[in-house]
Scaffold this motif. Structure first.
Motif, mmCIF file in Angstrom:
data_model
loop_
_atom_site.group_PDB
_atom_site.id
_atom_site.type_symbol
_atom_site.label_atom_id
_atom_site.label_comp_id
_atom_site.label_asym_id
_atom_site.label_seq_id
_atom_site.Cartn_x
_atom_site.Cartn_y
_atom_site.Cartn_z
ATOM 1 N N PRO A 21 0.840 -1.211 0.000
ATOM 2 C CA PRO A 21 0.000 0.000 0.000
ATOM 3 C C PRO A 21 0.868 1.251 0.000
ATOM 4 O O PRO A 21 1.976 1.257 0.555
ATOM 5 N N HIS A 22 0.361 2.306 -0.603
ATOM 6 C CA HIS A 22 1.071 3.582 -0.645
ATOM 7 C C HIS A 22 0.117 4.693 -0.212
ATOM 8 O O HIS A 22 -1.059 4.680 -0.582
ATOM 9 N N PHE A 23 0.637 5.648 0.532
ATOM 10 C CA PHE A 23 -0.184 6.692 1.114
ATOM 11 C C PHE A 23 0.330 8.076 0.701
ATOM 12 O O PHE A 23 1.528 8.247 0.450
ATOM 13 N N PRO A 24 -0.564 9.067 0.644
ATOM 14 C CA PRO A 24 -0.136 10.417 0.253
ATOM 15 C C PRO A 24 0.978 10.923 1.154
ATOM 16 O O PRO A 24 0.944 10.736 2.376
ATOM 17 N N ARG A 25 1.966 11.549 0.561
ATOM 18 C CA ARG A 25 3.114 12.029 1.324
ATOM 19 C C ARG A 25 2.991 13.517 1.607
ATOM 20 O O ARG A 25 2.376 14.279 0.848
ATOM 21 N N THR A 26 3.570 13.905 2.720
ATOM 22 C CA THR A 26 3.683 15.309 3.082
ATOM 23 C C THR A 26 5.131 15.562 3.488
ATOM 24 O O THR A 26 5.689 14.826 4.298
ATOM 25 N N ASP A 27 5.745 16.583 2.918
ATOM 26 C CA ASP A 27 7.147 16.886 3.184
ATOM 27 C C ASP A 27 7.241 18.007 4.219
ATOM 28 O O ASP A 27 6.802 19.131 3.953
ATOM 29 N N PRO A 28 7.818 17.737 5.400
ATOM 30 C CA PRO A 28 7.919 18.785 6.422
ATOM 31 C C PRO A 28 9.007 19.800 6.102
ATOM 32 O O PRO A 28 10.132 19.439 5.726
ATOM 33 N N VAL A 29 8.661 21.060 6.252
ATOM 34 C CA VAL A 29 9.583 22.172 5.997
ATOM 35 C C VAL A 29 9.535 23.112 7.188
ATOM 36 O O VAL A 29 8.448 23.504 7.625
ATOM 37 N N VAL A 30 10.691 23.464 7.725
ATOM 38 C CA VAL A 30 10.717 24.488 8.778
ATOM 39 C C VAL A 30 10.841 25.857 8.111
ATOM 40 O O VAL A 30 11.596 26.040 7.156
ATOM 41 N N ILE A 31 10.045 26.796 8.607
ATOM 42 C CA ILE A 31 10.149 28.186 8.151
ATOM 43 C C ILE A 31 10.303 29.033 9.405
ATOM 44 O O ILE A 31 9.503 28.945 10.338
ATOM 45 N N MET A 32 11.358 29.833 9.447
ATOM 46 C CA MET A 32 11.849 30.355 10.708
ATOM 47 C C MET A 32 11.717 31.871 10.835
ATOM 48 O O MET A 32 12.218 32.611 9.997
ATOM 49 N N LEU A 33 11.056 32.289 11.889
ATOM 50 C CA LEU A 33 11.058 33.690 12.285
ATOM 51 C C LEU A 33 12.236 33.857 13.240
ATOM 52 O O LEU A 33 12.150 33.521 14.423
ATOM 53 N N ILE A 34 13.343 34.334 12.723
ATOM 54 C CA ILE A 34 14.570 34.466 13.510
ATOM 55 C C ILE A 34 14.722 35.923 13.935
ATOM 56 O O ILE A 34 14.772 36.823 13.088
ATOM 57 N N THR A 35 14.770 36.142 15.237
ATOM 58 C CA THR A 35 14.842 37.514 15.734
ATOM 59 C C THR A 35 16.063 37.700 16.641
ATOM 60 O O THR A 35 16.571 36.750 17.238
ATOM 61 N N HIS A 36 16.489 38.947 16.711
ATOM 62 C CA HIS A 36 17.554 39.350 17.649
ATOM 63 C C HIS A 36 17.211 40.756 18.110
ATOM 64 O O HIS A 36 17.187 41.693 17.295
ATOM 65 N N CYS A 37 16.885 40.868 19.389
ATOM 66 C CA CYS A 37 16.410 42.142 19.928
ATOM 67 C C CYS A 37 15.217 42.628 19.120
ATOM 68 O O CYS A 37 14.190 41.970 19.082
ATOM 69 N N ASN A 38 15.370 43.730 18.409
ATOM 70 C CA ASN A 38 14.240 44.341 17.699
ATOM 71 C C ASN A 38 14.282 44.085 16.196
ATOM 72 O O ASN A 38 13.626 44.780 15.421
ATOM 73 N N ALA A 39 15.032 43.073 15.760
ATOM 74 C CA ALA A 39 15.201 42.849 14.323
ATOM 75 C C ALA A 39 14.854 41.417 13.954
ATOM 76 O O ALA A 39 14.942 40.492 14.770
ATOM 77 N N VAL A 40 14.488 41.231 12.688
ATOM 78 C CA VAL A 40 14.144 39.917 12.146
ATOM 79 C C VAL A 40 15.049 39.640 10.950
ATOM 80 O O VAL A 40 15.421 40.552 10.202
ATOM 81 N N LEU A 41 15.384 38.365 10.773
ATOM 82 C CA LEU A 41 16.265 37.951 9.671
ATOM 83 C C LEU A 41 15.418 37.516 8.482
ATOM 84 O O LEU A 41 14.584 36.614 8.601
#
Length: 321
Positions: free
Chosen positions: A179-199
């Protein structure tokens, strides 16, 4: 985040009625009364209303364009109006406005035969912010599952052709019984902050001025936190300490799950990986407010409807809790 499920595609409003997937006779009966969403080469059918506002357009089973495609129906679920199916009509040959495969976003419109002039196929990424939460979920689910069928028609174990079962939510190999099942690919998307700034960063293939949050596929054996730290360091050389989960978004292009995280940077010096990014910069909260207001001619905000836009806008509004 308390408002995490407000992200586009991610509201969970569709009743998937999984208990019906094993009842083939009931599914056959439901097709007679169902609304069916045609999808052409990944583009759902839409109805164009006033001021070009789009809503999903559904057809019935006896529509001339569906009579020869009934064996391709996939059961998506049901809502208050009844059952909903999707069908792949990619074998239809469109005339006139043909998509440009090199375009960042397909802006073309294809009118489907035997439908009103106001109905046609449009790229979901270009209109997702216009849809209701339920419509967005239906369109994303249909697009993802049909794409899975398109590229997974053969058994990965023995190579023979597999058959769709369970209303389209599984494929079985008649040769080796795998049997084969629908796949989902996990992706991290990052809100990276330092003090008052975002990357934020940009890919060289994106439109001029477009910036977004950093993102990358998770690897086998990796936690969400580890993937966040690895991806940010690989792309920019920035080190990350504390990582927290924020929200997720099904991203049907073709079948990813975007996992939004918040990472606190412990370093700020940027060393780019040029194969991943053309540019990466730290942007202060005040500067990002100007970007979102359209007052920065050198930087465009992340696309509306994307989790990147969702996370950035909530960071600006101090609503990450």
């Amino acid at each position: 985040m308390k408002i995490a499920e407000q992200v586009t595609f991610g509201t969970g409003l569709l009743d998937r009625a999984t208990e019906l997937r094993t009842d083939s006779s009931e599914l056959l009966r439901l097709t007679q009364i169902a609304r069916i969403l045609p999808i052409w080469r990944g583009k759902p059918l839409f109805e164009r209303g006033l001021e070009h506002h789009l809503t999903l357009a559904f057809l019935e089973l006896d529509h001339p364009q569906l009579r020869s495609r009934q064996d391709r129906l996939v059961f998506l679920g049901r809502d208050e109006s009844g059952p909903i199916f999707a069908v792949d009509v990619s074998d239809w040959v469109a005339e006139g406005d043909i998509p440009d495969p090199s375009a960042f976003v397909d802006q073309t419109w294809q009118h489907f035969p035997d439908t009103p002039d106001t109905q046609g196929f449009a790229e979901l990424r270009g209109v997702m912010a216009q849809l209701t939460p339920l419509e967005a979920e239906i369109a994303a689910t249909g697009r993802s599952i049909l794409e899975w069928h398109r590229i997974h028609g053969f058994c990965a174990n023995c190579g023979n052709k597999s058959d769709p079962v369970l209303g389209g939510w599984q494929r079985d190999c008649p040769t080796c019984a795998r049997p084969h099942f629908p796949r989902t690919d996990p992706v991290v998307i990052m809100l990276i902050t330092h003090c008052n700034a975002v990357l934020v960063g940009r890919n060289a293939l994106w439109p001029d001025g477009m910036f977004s949050l950093l993102a990358g596929f998770m690897e086998p054996g990796e936690t969400i936190e580890a993937a966040t730290r690895r991806e940010v360091f690989e792309e920019t050389g920035v080190r990350i300490g504390i990582v927290n989960y924020l929200a997720s978004q099904p991203w049907p292009f073709p079948s990813s799950l975007m996992i939004g995280t918040h990472g606190l940077a412990t370093t700020t010096d940027i060393t780019l990986d040029p194969t991943e990014l053309e540019e990466a910069v730290w942007v202060s909260r005040e500067e990002m407010l100007e970007v979102f207001a359209g007052h920065n001619p050198d930087m465009l905000p992340a696309r509306k409807g994307s989790i990147a836009h969702f996370l950035l806008s909530n960071w600006l509004a101090d609503r990450l809790e």
